[in-house]
Design a protein around this motif. Structure first.
Motif, short mmCIF file in Angstrom:
data_model
loop_
_atom_site.label_atom_id
_atom_site.label_comp_id
_atom_site.label_asym_id
_atom_site.label_seq_id
_atom_site.Cartn_x
_atom_site.Cartn_y
_atom_site.Cartn_z
N VAL A 92 32.46 -6.31 -5.60
CA VAL A 92 31.85 -5.56 -4.43
C VAL A 92 32.52 -6.63 -3.03
CG1 VAL A 92 29.90 -6.31 -3.01
CG2 VAL A 92 29.84 -5.61 -5.75
N SER A 93 32.73 -7.37 -2.86
CA SER A 93 33.44 -7.99 -1.85
C SER A 93 34.19 -7.74 -1.98
CB SER A 93 33.03 -9.96 -1.94
OG SER A 93 34.43 -10.86 -2.62
N GLU A 94 35.24 -7.32 -3.12
CA GLU A 94 36.46 -7.25 -2.86
C GLU A 94 36.54 -5.30 -1.42
OE1 GLU A 94 40.74 -6.11 -5.25
OE2 GLU A 94 38.93 -7.20 -6.56
N VAL A 95 36.00 -4.84 -1.87
CA VAL A 95 35.36 -3.50 -1.87
C VAL A 95 35.81 -4.25 0.37
CG1 VAL A 95 34.48 -1.65 -1.24
CG2 VAL A 95 35.05 -2.54 -2.87
N LEU A 96 34.21 -4.72 0.42
CA LEU A 96 34.08 -5.17 1.99
C LEU A 96 34.94 -6.24 2.50
CD1 LEU A 96 30.82 -6.40 1.29
CD2 LEU A 96 30.78 -4.60 2.07
N PHE A 97 36.17 -6.72 2.19
CA PHE A 97 37.38 -7.80 2.37
C PHE A 97 37.95 -6.29 2.96
CE2 PHE A 97 34.78 -11.45 1.68
CZ PHE A 97 34.65 -12.23 2.71
N MET A 98 38.44 -5.08 2.40
CA MET A 98 39.28 -4.48 2.20
C MET A 98 39.46 -3.87 3.32
SD MET A 98 42.28 -3.52 0.22
CE MET A 98 42.10 -3.79 -1.51
N LEU A 99 37.81 -3.42 3.91
CA LEU A 99 37.97 -2.41 4.64
C LEU A 99 38.38 -3.54 5.88
CD1 LEU A 99 34.28 -0.79 4.00
CD2 LEU A 99 36.61 0.03 3.87
N ALA A 100 37.91 -5.05 5.98
CA ALA A 100 37.73 -5.80 7.01
C ALA A 100 38.94 -6.61 7.20
CB ALA A 100 36.91 -7.28 7.43
N LEU A 101 40.32 -6.16 6.46
CA LEU A 101 41.54 -6.69 6.34
C LEU A 101 42.53 -6.25 7.23
CD1 LEU A 101 43.75 -8.23 5.43
CD2 LEU A 101 44.25 -5.79 3.24
N PRO A 102 42.58 -4.97 7.66
CA PRO A 102 43.61 -4.29 8.57
C PRO A 102 43.20 -4.29 10.16
CG PRO A 102 42.68 -1.89 7.16
CD PRO A 102 41.59 -3.72 6.65
N VAL A 103 41.54 -4.60 10.44
CA VAL A 103 41.53 -5.68 11.65
C VAL A 103 41.84 -6.45 12.03
CG1 VAL A 103 39.22 -5.39 13.12
CG2 VAL A 103 39.54 -3.87 11.84
N PHE A 104 41.21 -7.57 10.71
CA PHE A 104 41.78 -8.90 10.45
C PHE A 104 43.28 -8.56 10.96
CE2 PHE A 104 42.33 -13.38 10.40
CZ PHE A 104 40.93 -14.15 10.53
N LEU A 105 44.32 -8.28 10.60
CA LEU A 105 46.23 -8.05 10.98
C LEU A 105 46.60 -7.45 11.77
CD1 LEU A 105 46.62 -6.60 7.00
CD2 LEU A 105 47.57 -8.15 8.30
N ASN A 106 45.42 -6.68 12.52
CA ASN A 106 45.95 -6.59 13.71
C ASN A 106 45.85 -7.35 15.39
OD1 ASN A 106 47.64 -4.00 13.19
ND2 ASN A 106 45.50 -2.52 12.94
N LYS A 107 44.50 -8.44 14.59
CA LYS A 107 44.07 -9.02 15.92
C LYS A 107 44.54 -10.04 15.05
CE LYS A 107 39.85 -10.65 18.14
NZ LYS A 107 38.05 -10.48 18.08
N PHE A 108 44.95 -10.73 14.38
CA PHE A 108 45.00 -12.62 14.82
C PHE A 108 46.66 -12.13 13.88
CE2 PHE A 108 40.59 -12.60 13.98
CZ PHE A 108 39.47 -12.80 15.24
N GLY A 109 46.85 -11.71 13.21
CA GLY A 109 48.84 -11.93 12.80
C GLY A 109 48.23 -11.72 11.06
N ILE A 125 31.59 -16.96 -6.15
CA ILE A 125 32.42 -15.48 -7.30
C ILE A 125 32.58 -14.59 -5.78
CG2 ILE A 125 31.63 -13.73 -8.18
CD1 ILE A 125 29.99 -15.52 -9.55
N ALA A 126 31.78 -14.75 -4.89
CA ALA A 126 31.98 -14.16 -4.15
C ALA A 126 32.84 -13.43 -2.39
CB ALA A 126 30.11 -13.88 -2.59
N LEU A 127 33.74 -14.96 -2.69
CA LEU A 127 35.00 -15.45 -2.22
C LEU A 127 36.01 -14.46 -2.62
CD1 LEU A 127 34.52 -19.36 -0.82
CD2 LEU A 127 34.92 -17.04 1.01
N HIS A 128 36.12 -13.77 -3.68
CA HIS A 128 37.08 -12.88 -4.10
C HIS A 128 37.94 -12.13 -3.18
CE1 HIS A 128 39.42 -11.55 -7.52
NE2 HIS A 128 38.56 -10.80 -7.29
N GLY A 129 36.70 -11.16 -3.15
CA GLY A 129 37.22 -10.23 -2.27
C GLY A 129 38.20 -11.15 -0.80
#
Length: 406
Positions: free
Chosen positions: A258-275, A310-314
């Motif tokens: 479940v966390s994998e799905v949520l963090f996948m959505l956040a990944l592009p934003v984080f990559l573009n903002k922080f590198g 466990i939730a940190l897996h994403g």
């Protein structure tokens, strides 16, 4: 959703339902039912790595040149159903191991094949693929929930009665269904027909020139090393939770997906903002925190530590491995992009995980006691190892900007 997308979604659901339905509880089953040692359990998990090493040869040298992807997908899953049934009937580790090795050699190529079938039906994979692939994650989650909350095969009493063996029967049926269903999927003819494909190209070694870049070389080595802590999670998490008395451990572990799905959505934003550097560092830091939480959590008042771990897996997986795939794609030349992904997959799921499973088996055996394991010591080892990798990466990797579409 049109008919083709529905069929592709069903394909993805079954593909990962099968994997999640037996792989998560494998360590618990081997230790409790077949009385396997930590070293033997490591051998069983290492079959994933051997499958990952052999898979490019099947895809690059055979499937991409001679057969429709959906047909070889069907054949491999039908073969997998038979091997899974033999795993169900095996009575000891020596008879179990050849079948799990054969199964993973058959299964690992299907991970690329389901992607090929999906991409072959899409006009814009960057926008369409995620909506199909998410059904694979849902399939993995459903498998865990079914095992824990429908059949309760991972309950302590059920494990003692050998009920966990039924996961292999369940996955054999699912594999049979997917094998037959694959022949109804849209035709996906080989794209490399008539083209010469060498072993180096299939394994991704054509992309070795990327290692001339200091940053990529640092990332590459860190990717291999961080797979050692990753192997501890795959191999030990379910046996650990079960041994210390966490109820419905397999179902609770689906929090990771479940966390994998949520963090996948956040990944592009984080990559573009922080590198890319900060993103990779955060992913590695999550590994350190997760294992410290596992070391000091318990099934009573410390259960929240385990659930957070466990939730940190994403965060662990998406922010290092998925962002690493994006980084690899950005660094590779157009003619080498596929080879570069093959190289990083071979290095991580092949070599890195192979070493990782062996180390995890040795450490687990070293801290085995008469009534179980000294889990605090088992988990502090990958926590410390991940911390060393994190520090070295932070010092040696220079900041870069990698842009992705959000």
């Amino acid at each position: 959703m049109n008919n083709v997308k529905v069929r592709l979604s069903i394909m993805m659901f079954l593909q990962f339902f099968i994997w999640g339905g037996w792989f998560v509880t494998l360590g618990t089953y081997l230790a409790s039912t077949l009385e396997a040692s930590g070293g033997q359990i490591a051998m069983a998990f290492s079959t994933q790595s051997w499958g990952a090493i052999i898979a490019p040869l099947i895809i690059g040298l055979i499937a991409d040149k001679y057969f429709n992807a959906e047909r070889i997908l069907g054949v491999l899953h039908l073969l997998g159903a038979a091997l899974m049934y033999m795993m169900f009937t095996a009575q000891d580790f020596s008879s179990f191991y050849p079948f799990v090795l054969g199964y993973m050699i058959a299964y690992m190529p299907t991970l690329a094949l389901v992607n090929s079938v999906s991409f072959g039906q899409m006009h814009d994979p960057s926008k369409e693929f995620g909506k199909i692939r998410v059904w694979g994650t849902i399939g993995w989650i459903v498998a865990g929930l079914v095992i824990s909350y429908v059949f309760s095969w991972d309950a302590r009493q059920a494990i003692e009665n050998g009920m966990l063996r039924n996961t292999f029967a369940l996955c054999a049926i699912a594999s049979l269904l997917l094998g037959l269903f694959s022949f109804t999927l849209p035709a996906t003819p080989p794209k490399g027909k008539g083209q010469a494909t060498g072993i180096g190209q299939a394994l991704g070694t054509d992309a070795l020139s990327l290692l001339k870049s200091r940053n990529f070389a640092v990332f590459f080595i860190a990717s291999v090393l961080i797979c050692i802590p990753l192997a501890f999670y795959y191999q030990n998490a379910n046996p650990f939770l079960t041994e210390i008395g966490v109820e419905n451990a397999t179902g609770k572990m689906t929090l990771g997906q479940v966390s994998e799905v949520l963090f996948m959505l956040a990944l592009p934003v984080f990559l573009n903002k922080f590198g890319i550097k900060k993103t990779l560092i955060l992913g590695m830091l999550a590994w350190v925190i997760r294992y410290v939480l596992f070391a000091y959590g318990n099934a009573d008042e410390g259960i929240w530590l385990l659930l957070v771990g466990i939730a940190l897996h994403g965060l662990c997986y998406d922010f290092f491995f998925v962002s690493g795939q994006i980084y690899t794609d950005a660094k590779a030349a157009p003619q080498n992009k596929s080879a570069a992904q093959g190289l990083i997959t071979l290095a991580t799921y092949g070599v890195g995980m192979l070493i990782g499973f062996w180390v995890a088996g040795q450490i687990t055996d070293a801290y085995a006691v008469s009534d179980g394991h000294v889990w605090e010591n088992v988990w502090l080892f990958p926590a410390a190892f991940a911390l060393v990798v994190l520090v070295l990466f932070t010092v040696l990797f220079k900041p870069e900007k990698v842009s992705v579409d959000d």
